[in-house]
Scaffold this motif. Structure first.
Motif, PDB file in Angstrom:
ATOM      1  N   THR A 181      27.164  15.327  32.618  1.00 49.12           N
ATOM      2  CA  THR A 181      26.514  15.026  31.340  1.00 49.12           C
ATOM      3  C   THR A 181      26.343  16.265  30.455  1.00 49.12           C
ATOM      4  N   PHE A 182      26.085  17.418  31.065  1.00 48.58           N
ATOM      5  CA  PHE A 182      25.944  18.623  30.248  1.00 48.58           C
ATOM      6  C   PHE A 182      27.266  18.968  29.568  1.00 48.58           C
ATOM      7  N   LYS A 183      28.345  18.857  30.312  1.00 51.45           N
ATOM      8  CA  LYS A 183      29.673  19.126  29.737  1.00 51.45           C
ATOM      9  C   LYS A 183      29.952  18.147  28.589  1.00 51.45           C
TER      10      LYS A 183
ATOM     11  N   TYR B 138      18.685  14.113  22.053  1.00 53.39           N
ATOM     12  CA  TYR B 138      17.728  13.149  22.589  1.00 53.39           C
ATOM     13  C   TYR B 138      18.368  12.215  23.616  1.00 53.39           C
ATOM     14  N   MET B 139      19.578  11.793  23.342  1.00 55.31           N
ATOM     15  CA  MET B 139      20.281  10.926  24.298  1.00 55.31           C
ATOM     16  C   MET B 139      20.491  11.654  25.623  1.00 55.31           C
ATOM     17  N   TYR B 140      20.845  12.920  25.547  1.00 53.97           N
ATOM     18  CA  TYR B 140      21.048  13.724  26.752  1.00 53.97           C
ATOM     19  C   TYR B 140      19.727  13.903  27.501  1.00 53.97           C
ATOM     20  N   GLN B 141      18.669  14.246  26.783  1.00 49.88           N
ATOM     21  CA  GLN B 141      17.380  14.505  27.432  1.00 49.88           C
ATOM     22  C   GLN B 141      16.794  13.261  28.080  1.00 49.88           C
ATOM     23  N   THR B 142      17.071  12.101  27.508  1.00 51.09           N
ATOM     24  CA  THR B 142      16.541  10.859  28.071  1.00 51.09           C
ATOM     25  C   THR B 142      17.526  10.166  29.006  1.00 51.09           C
TER      26      THR B 142
ATOM     27  N   SER C 268      20.614  27.032  39.750  1.00 53.82           N
ATOM     28  CA  SER C 268      19.858  27.912  38.865  1.00 53.82           C
ATOM     29  C   SER C 268      20.716  28.375  37.696  1.00 53.82           C
ATOM     30  N   LYS C 269      21.982  28.709  37.952  1.00 53.81           N
ATOM     31  CA  LYS C 269      22.887  29.125  36.880  1.00 53.81           C
ATOM     32  C   LYS C 269      23.143  27.982  35.903  1.00 53.81           C
ATOM     33  N   GLU C 270      23.264  26.753  36.445  1.00 57.27           N
ATOM     34  CA  GLU C 270      23.480  25.600  35.574  1.00 57.27           C
ATOM     35  C   GLU C 270      22.280  25.391  34.659  1.00 57.27           C
ATOM     36  N   ILE C 271      21.081  25.516  35.225  1.00 63.32           N
ATOM     37  CA  ILE C 271      19.866  25.339  34.429  1.00 63.32           C
ATOM     38  C   ILE C 271      19.774  26.440  33.377  1.00 63.32           C
ATOM     39  N   ASP C 272      20.100  27.677  33.766  1.00 65.66           N
ATOM     40  CA  ASP C 272      20.080  28.778  32.810  1.00 65.66           C
ATOM     41  C   ASP C 272      21.094  28.548  31.689  1.00 65.66           C
ATOM     42  N   LEU C 273      22.296  28.107  32.039  1.00 60.92           N
ATOM     43  CA  LEU C 273      23.334  27.846  31.049  1.00 60.92           C
ATOM     44  C   LEU C 273      22.900  26.714  30.118  1.00 60.92           C
ATOM     45  N   GLU C 274      22.325  25.681  30.699  1.00 61.69           N
ATOM     46  CA  GLU C 274      21.853  24.551  29.917  1.00 61.69           C
ATOM     47  C   GLU C 274      20.730  24.995  28.967  1.00 61.69           C
ATOM     48  N   SER C 275      19.796  25.738  29.490  1.00 60.65           N
ATOM     49  CA  SER C 275      18.688  26.245  28.680  1.00 60.65           C
ATOM     50  C   SER C 275      19.214  27.148  27.562  1.00 60.65           C
ATOM     51  N   TYR C 276      20.147  28.010  27.911  1.00 62.49           N
ATOM     52  CA  TYR C 276      20.743  28.904  26.920  1.00 62.49           C
ATOM     53  C   TYR C 276      21.445  28.106  25.824  1.00 62.49           C
TER      54      TYR C 276
ATOM     55  N   LEU D 242      22.448  24.725  20.328  1.00 65.00           N
ATOM     56  CA  LEU D 242      22.135  23.403  19.790  1.00 65.00           C
ATOM     57  C   LEU D 242      20.941  23.452  18.831  1.00 65.00           C
ATOM     58  N   GLU D 243      19.823  24.016  19.252  1.00 62.22           N
ATOM     59  CA  GLU D 243      18.646  24.106  18.375  1.00 62.22           C
ATOM     60  C   GLU D 243      18.950  24.964  17.151  1.00 62.22           C
ATOM     61  N   ASN D 244      19.692  26.028  17.369  1.00 61.78           N
ATOM     62  CA  ASN D 244      20.075  26.912  16.275  1.00 61.78           C
ATOM     63  C   ASN D 244      20.880  26.143  15.230  1.00 61.78           C
ATOM     64  N   GLN D 245      21.848  25.363  15.665  1.00 62.03           N
ATOM     65  CA  GLN D 245      22.675  24.590  14.734  1.00 62.03           C
ATOM     66  C   GLN D 245      21.880  23.484  14.053  1.00 62.03           C
ATOM     67  N   ILE D 246      21.025  22.807  14.801  1.00 63.60           N
ATOM     68  CA  ILE D 246      20.194  21.755  14.209  1.00 63.60           C
ATOM     69  C   ILE D 246      19.321  22.352  13.111  1.00 63.60           C
ATOM     70  N   ASN D 247      18.691  23.482  13.399  1.00 66.94           N
ATOM     71  CA  ASN D 247      17.834  24.139  12.404  1.00 66.94           C
ATOM     72  C   ASN D 247      18.634  24.603  11.187  1.00 66.94           C
ATOM     73  N   TRP D 248      19.832  25.148  11.424  1.00 65.19           N
ATOM     74  CA  TRP D 248      20.662  25.621  10.321  1.00 65.19           C
ATOM     75  C   TRP D 248      21.043  24.465   9.392  1.00 65.19           C
TER      76      TRP D 248
END
Length: 160
Positions: A124-126, A108-112, A7-15, A21-27
């Protein structure tokens, strides 16, 4: 305990995805679009002004007031070129677009789970975090070097 760690890993990944990541992509995407618009504005203005000058010079014999318009268009053209050189809109646009696309590609590579991320023995997350942060860091270093090079050229010209 395994459930809690998972659960902590999923939370960290989601965070990381949402806050970094999304913040930087948008910026980078927004900065790229901003620099692209500025580049096109200054370049189009410069092209317009410089293309009118030869036409107006031909009419100068009949209308002497055109001399003021020609001077104004020349001034605008020089200011546009100076702005393009000083603020490096084209270089920033391309660099920011490249970084945004590279970060998006990693995501995308990570998600797929393809490419580098298609490895059961690898965290893979690391790997995603390391590769994404390396891209961001690399862009920051490039930006700093570009500004240092500009300041260095000012100092060589006797300006501080």
């Amino acid at each position: 305990m395994t459930k809690e760690n998972n659960s902590k890993e999923i939370d960290l990944e989601s965070y990381y995805f949402d806050e970094r990541l999304e913040n930087q992509i948008n910026w980078y995407d927004k900065k790229s679009a901003f620099n692209k618009k500025r580049f096109y504005f200054f370049k189009a203005t410069q092209i317009f002004c410089t293309s009118l000058i030869p036409v107006l010079v031909g009419l100068l014999l009949k209308e002497h007031w055109l001399l003021y318009l020609i001077s104004f268009l020349s001034l605008v053209s020089v200011l546009c070129q100076s702005s393009l050189s000083l603020f490096k809109y084209q270089e920033n646009w391309i660099q920011y677009r490249d970084t945004a696309e590279s970060l998006q590609h990693e995501k995308y590579m990570y998600q797929t789970k393809t490419g580098t991320y298609d490895n059961d023995e690898l965290d893979t997350f690391k790997t995603l975090v390391e590769r994404s942060e390396a891209l961001i860091s690399s862009e920051n270093v490039n930006w700093a070097n570009m500004n240092l090079n500009y300041k260095g050229s000012e100092n060589k010209n006797g300006k501080a």
